[in-house]
Design an enzyme around this catalytic site. Sequence first.
Site, mmCIF file in Angstrom:
data_model
loop_
_atom_site.group_PDB
_atom_site.id
_atom_site.type_symbol
_atom_site.label_atom_id
_atom_site.label_comp_id
_atom_site.label_asym_id
_atom_site.label_seq_id
_atom_site.Cartn_x
_atom_site.Cartn_y
_atom_site.Cartn_z
ATOM 1 N NE ARG A 1 -9.537 13.528 2.994
ATOM 2 C CZ ARG A 1 -9.387 12.164 3.067
ATOM 3 N NH1 ARG A 1 -9.921 11.426 3.794
ATOM 4 N NH2 ARG A 1 -8.112 11.691 2.781
ATOM 5 C CG ASN B 1 -6.859 10.331 10.591
ATOM 6 O OD1 ASN B 1 -7.578 11.052 11.182
ATOM 7 N ND2 ASN B 1 -6.168 10.963 9.658
ATOM 8 C CD GLU C 1 -8.979 -1.018 4.057
ATOM 9 O OE1 GLU C 1 -9.193 -0.011 2.994
ATOM 10 O OE2 GLU C 1 -8.774 -0.671 5.264
ATOM 11 N NE ARG D 1 -6.074 1.917 -0.012
ATOM 12 C CZ ARG D 1 -5.848 3.015 0.437
ATOM 13 N NH1 ARG D 1 -4.809 3.465 1.035
ATOM 14 N NH2 ARG D 1 -6.954 3.722 0.411
ATOM 15 C CG HIS E 1 -13.029 3.871 2.977
ATOM 16 N ND1 HIS E 1 -13.626 4.945 3.765
ATOM 17 C CD2 HIS E 1 -11.538 4.103 3.488
ATOM 18 C CE1 HIS E 1 -12.839 5.819 4.362
ATOM 19 N NE2 HIS E 1 -11.514 5.491 4.016
ATOM 20 C CG ASN F 1 -1.762 1.101 1.421
ATOM 21 O OD1 ASN F 1 -1.670 1.938 0.412
ATOM 22 N ND2 ASN F 1 -2.480 1.163 2.345
#
Length: 398
Positions: free
Chosen positions: A239, A209, A384, A89, A178, A10
Site C-alpha cells: 500500500r 505487511n 491478537e 475477528r 489493528h 479470522n
Amino acid sequence: MSDKLILVLNCGSSSLKGAVLDSASGEVLLSCLAEKLNLSDAFITFKINGEKEQVSLAAQPNHTGAVGALLAELQKHGLDSRIGAVGHRVVSGGEAYSESVLIDEQVLAAVEKCIPLAPLHNPANLLGIRAAQDIFKGLPNVAVFDTAFHQTMPAHAYTYAIPRRFYRDFSLRRYGFHGTSYRFVADEAARFLGKDKNSLRMVIAHLGNGASVAAIKNGESQDTSMGLTPLEGLVMGTRSGDLDPSVFSFLADNTGLGIQEITDLLNKQSGLLGISELSNDCRTIEEEAAKGHEGALLALEIFAYRLAKYVASMAVAAGGLDALVFTGGIGENSALVRAKVVGYCEFLGLKLNEEKNLAARFGNAGVITEDTGGAVAVVIPTNEELMIAQDTARLSGL
Ligand code: AMP
C-alpha cells in the site's frame, strides 16, 4: 476459571485462519489455514503437535466447508468437546462498537450494516460467524472488532476536512485498524516497563505487511494513521499510504485507469513492492539492500522516514512520548528498520542501544534504547489471537 478452549476464527474473502487456544495460558493447541476458498482446489492445512496435515476442501470449497473440516480435525484429536466458545475477528464495527460483544441477531445486523465501511472483509467475517453457528451448534460466538479500540479518538482526530454532510450521510470518517493488536501491546508494554498504563504516553508502531501507528494516552487510542480504509498512513508492503488525493485524478487522466484499477494499484502494487520493484517482503528488501540494490535501499529509507514522521506527529496526539513501541513482523524482527526510525527520532530523546536492538528479535521483548531517564523505545511481540480468545472467554462467562 473453566478448562474450556477457545476457537478463534479470522476469515478473509478466500481464506480462513483458525486457532484453538487455552485463553488462560495462551497455549495454542491447533492452528489452521484454509486457502483458495470458492475455488475447486480449496484446501486447509492443520498444524497440531508440531505436525502439518493438508486436507482437500473440494467437496465443499467454502467457509462452511472449512469450518466443517476443522470440526472433523478437532474430533479426531478429541478436542471438540473442550471448545467452549468461538471468537471472531471482525474488521469493522463502525461507530456501533467500542468493545467486543457477544453475537446475537442484532450484532449480526450491525456487522452487515458496516459492510460499506469494509466491503471486502465484513462479508467474509459474517460467513465465518454463520458457519461457526451452524457447525459448532449452541456455542457462544463473540465479535472482536479491529476498529473498536480507536473509538476513543476525539472528533478532531477522526474527522476528514471535507463537507460534514458526508459524515452525517455516509459515516465517512477515520476509523483506524489493528485495534486488537494495539490493545494487547499497550497492556503488555506497560507491564513490561513496570508502569501504570494510565500514566504512559505511548506511540505504538504495528509494522506487518499492513502497517499503522497509534497514539495511546491514559490507555486509550487518541489517534492512528489508518483512516476510513487501511490505505491511509504509512508506507506498507503493497500500500502507498498517504499521498496527494489528486494522484487519483492524475492517474485517471494520464493513464486511462478507472477508479477500481487505481484503488487496486495503490493497495496491491505500491508501497515497498512498488518502490523496490522487487518484493513486498521486508526480509527480501533488506537482503537486496545489503547487496546495494538501489530500489530496495530507497524503499527502506522511505518506509523508515515516513514512519518516523508519523511517530513524531503521534507524539503530539499522545501529549508527549514516554515509550515508542515496535510490534508486528517488521517491528518485532527488523533491527535495521528500528535503528533507522530511532535515529530519525533522536530529537525526541531516544538513543539507540545497538546490542539491545539486535537482542530484541524473533519473539523477544526488550528495551532497545539507552537509559537516558527520558523516553524509551521497546519491542513487544503482539498476540491478537490471545486477545480475541481472552475477550471471548470473558464474554462467554468461561
Ligand atoms: P506480519 O504481517 O506481521 O506477519 O509481518 C510480515 C512482515 O514482517 C514481512 O514484511 C516480513 O518480511 C517481515 N519480517 C518477518 N521477519 C523479519 C525479519 N527477520 N527481518 C525483517 N523483516 C521481517
